[in-house]
Design a protein around this motif. Structure first.
Motif, PDB file in Angstrom:
ATOM      1  N   UNK A 115       0.861  -1.180   0.000  1.00 38.20           N
ATOM      2  CA  UNK A 115       0.000   0.000   0.000  1.00 38.20           C
ATOM      3  C   UNK A 115       0.901   1.236   0.000  1.00 38.20           C
ATOM      4  N   UNK A 116       0.290   2.418  -0.112  1.00 38.50           N
ATOM      5  CA  UNK A 116       1.090   3.645  -0.082  1.00 38.50           C
ATOM      6  C   UNK A 116       1.846   3.763   1.236  1.00 38.50           C
ATOM      7  N   UNK A 117       1.138   3.510   2.365  1.00 36.63           N
ATOM      8  CA  UNK A 117       1.801   3.588   3.674  1.00 36.63           C
ATOM      9  C   UNK A 117       2.842   2.490   3.816  1.00 36.63           C
ATOM     10  N   UNK A 118       2.513   1.309   3.316  1.00 37.95           N
ATOM     11  CA  UNK A 118       3.451   0.195   3.410  1.00 37.95           C
ATOM     12  C   UNK A 118       4.710   0.436   2.609  1.00 37.95           C
ATOM     13  N   UNK A 119       4.552   1.053   1.439  1.00 35.12           N
ATOM     14  CA  UNK A 119       5.717   1.373   0.607  1.00 35.12           C
ATOM     15  C   UNK A 119       6.634   2.359   1.335  1.00 35.12           C
ATOM     16  N   UNK A 120       6.023   3.344   1.959  1.00 32.37           N
ATOM     17  CA  UNK A 120       6.808   4.335   2.692  1.00 32.37           C
ATOM     18  C   UNK A 120       7.573   3.671   3.842  1.00 32.37           C
ATOM     19  N   UNK A 121       6.887   2.773   4.576  1.00 32.60           N
ATOM     20  CA  UNK A 121       7.545   2.087   5.692  1.00 32.60           C
ATOM     21  C   UNK A 121       8.658   1.160   5.199  1.00 32.60           C
ATOM     22  N   UNK A 122       8.416   0.510   4.058  1.00 29.96           N
ATOM     23  CA  UNK A 122       9.436  -0.388   3.503  1.00 29.96           C
ATOM     24  C   UNK A 122      10.672   0.408   3.080  1.00 29.96           C
ATOM     25  N   UNK A 123      10.445   1.565   2.467  1.00 32.85           N
ATOM     26  CA  UNK A 123      11.567   2.409   2.060  1.00 32.85           C
ATOM     27  C   UNK A 123      12.369   2.877   3.279  1.00 32.85           C
ATOM     28  N   UNK A 124      11.663   3.231   4.340  1.00 31.33           N
ATOM     29  CA  UNK A 124      12.348   3.657   5.559  1.00 31.33           C
ATOM     30  C   UNK A 124      13.123   2.496   6.184  1.00 31.33           C
ATOM     31  N   UNK A 125      12.572   1.277   6.087  1.00 36.48           N
ATOM     32  CA  UNK A 125      13.269   0.098   6.611  1.00 36.48           C
ATOM     33  C   UNK A 125      14.579  -0.124   5.865  1.00 36.48           C
TER      34      UNK A 125
END
Length: 484
Positions: free
Chosen positions: A137-147
């Motif tokens: 998802x959009x939020x999940x993509x952002x969290x994955x990028x931060x990870x």
């Protein structure tokens, strides 16, 4: 405990005494292979190997233990040990017990080894695969990028490799730039913000995140980290890789959402204003059909697992015809047609999908399934499949007189002159008036003089439906002969 009056000289003498005692202690001796391999001697030998395993501190020590186990295994093979009594389930099996002990010690050696740089590389590659294979998802993509950024920064702290530090700086720069872009876009106009395949607007493409992880993995793999000398560094990298895996597991993916949440997040309901149809998914589907939003219809077809919505999604494609033909819709419908789905075959005909011809030709001879043949013949005709002329012409002689007319009509829709002779033969000799009328209609669709003359011969036919087609063919000939 000292009372403050101890003589420093006495303390020095105690240290010297301890050192002397340590020097007098005998050095540990390596296990010695017994001269005679008996159950007792091999058991004692394995006890010594186990002690050596417990004392092992380096990879070289573990290599020595492994060599000792190989010797023990050879000795056990040559040992003359009693076989267990086959009639007594509880009888002792000394050879089997020793083999089990050796296997257990080997596992102990493997457990004591490492960790290695290769383990870190494997963990990074696994994370990269997860990142690439998951629909975020959009939020999940952002969290994955931060990870990913957090991991690369941790890797740069753990290993003194300039290239890894450069990767960390580059990751920071990319993510910071994206964050600034998103903030500017949101401030300018929230309603214009769009979502790409990777997640939120402006988000770092998954491919770039995967490439960053691959680069770090390559640098770590080539850094020459030694499992003994660099044990702490490797352990820190593994800890960071484990954290990356955990963070990716926690990041939101589409499968985590309820169906209506997925549809809402992907803009499926955005076309709705005032509506009266229920359910709302159906109302939205009608709007997407009207606007030609093929991807949204496919989204509904994939997401809404109900026969009601499936039927309406397919009917939408059937009504859209060529307008609904895209690479994605073809893939969906060809997959269904490959499973003999007659509805999908019908739609492929309406789309004039030449890509379906190869699949449909496989069903022409399915005489045991006349409904499948009817759908197939019509679709081949609507597509204009010239490759089907021969197979369809052969079906003008099949037994089922409910299917033969469909073969004739399909030949007419294709319009290939190679069908004139077999259609003329059917018109002349078929026992079914329906087949003969269909052959006459097909000859009119082909429309050449030869075809029209073949049909016009039956203008005085006793059968009204055959006569009607013949009269229309005769009228077409007369019109062609009349000067403008």
């Amino acid at each position: 405990m000292s009372n403050g009056d101890d003589d420093p000289a006495d303390a020095s003498e105690e240290v010297d005494a301890d050192d002397a005692a340590a020097a007098d202690e005998p050095e540990a001796t390596a296990p010695t292979l017994p001269d005679e391999a008996t159950e007792e001697s091999l058991t004692e030998y394995l006890d010594e190997i186990e002690a050596a395993l417990e004392d092992a501190e380096t990879e070289a020590d573990l290599d020595d233990v492994e060599a000792l186990l190989a010797d023990a295994e050879d000795a056990l093979t040559d040992a003359d040990l009693p076989d267990p009594d086959e009639d007594d389930e509880d009888a002792d099996d000394p050879r089997g017990e020793l083999e089990d002990r050796i296997a257990e010690l080997r596992e102990g050696v493997e457990d004591a080894r490492g960790p290695y740089a290769e383990d870190v590389v494997e963990a990074i590659e696994t994370a990269a695969s997860t990142l690439e294979d998951t629909e975020w998802t959009a939020d999940g993509h952002e969290d994955a990028a931060e990870a990913v950024r957090t991991f690369i920064a941790a890797a740069a702290d753990a290993v003194d490799v300039e290239a890894v530090e450069e990767d960390a700086d580059a990751a920071d720069a990319i993510l910071d730039e994206v964050a600034e872009t998103d903030a500017d876009d949101a401030a300018a106009d929230e309603t214009d913000e769009t979502t790409d395949a990777g997640g939120a607007a402006g988000a770092v493409p998954v491919a770039e995140l995967v490439a960053a992880l691959d680069a770090v993995a390559d640098e770590i793999g080539g850094a020459g980290l030694d499992p003994d000398d660099d044990a702490e560094t490797i352990a820190a990298l593994l800890e960071a890789a484990d954290a990356l895996e955990s963070d990716l597991e926690d990041a939101e993916e589409w499968d985590d959402l309820e169906t209506h949440e997925q549809l809402r997040a992907q803009g499926y309901y955005d076309v709705l204003g005032h509506y009266k149809d229920y359910p709302v998914e159906w109302a939205a589907l009608k709007e997407h059909e009207a606007q030609g939003n093929v991807d949204m219809i496919l989204l509904a077809l994939d997401s809404l697992q109900s026969e009601f919505m499936e039927r309406h999604c397919l009917e939408a494609f059937e009504r859209m015809g060529k307008r609904g033909k895209t690479e994605a819709s073809l893939e969906e419908l060809l997959g269904r047609a490959g499973k003999r789905d007659q509805f999908a075959i019908r739609i492929l005909g309406k789309m004039a999908a030449e890509e379906a011809v190869e699949t449909l030709l496989e069903y022409v001879d399915e005489d045991s399934n006349p409904q499948l043949q009817k759908a197939t013949f019509k679709a081949l005709g609507e597509i204009g499949a010239t490759d089907a002329v021969g197979p369809l012409a052969a079906k003008l002689e099949m037994e089922n007189d409910h299917v033969r007319p469909l073969a004739a009509r399909a030949l007419g829709l294709i319009g290939d002159t190679r069908a004139i002779d077999p259609l003329a033969d059917a018109l002349a000799g078929d026992a079914s008036d329906d087949v003969r009328a269909a052959a006459g209609w097909a000859l009119r669709q082909i429309g050449t003089r030869e075809a029209l003359e073949a049909a016009a011969e039956y203008a005085d036919e006793r059968s009204f439906i055959v006569q009607t087609e013949a009269e229309k063919a005769k009228a077409a000939l007369d019109a062609a002969a009349t000067p403008a």
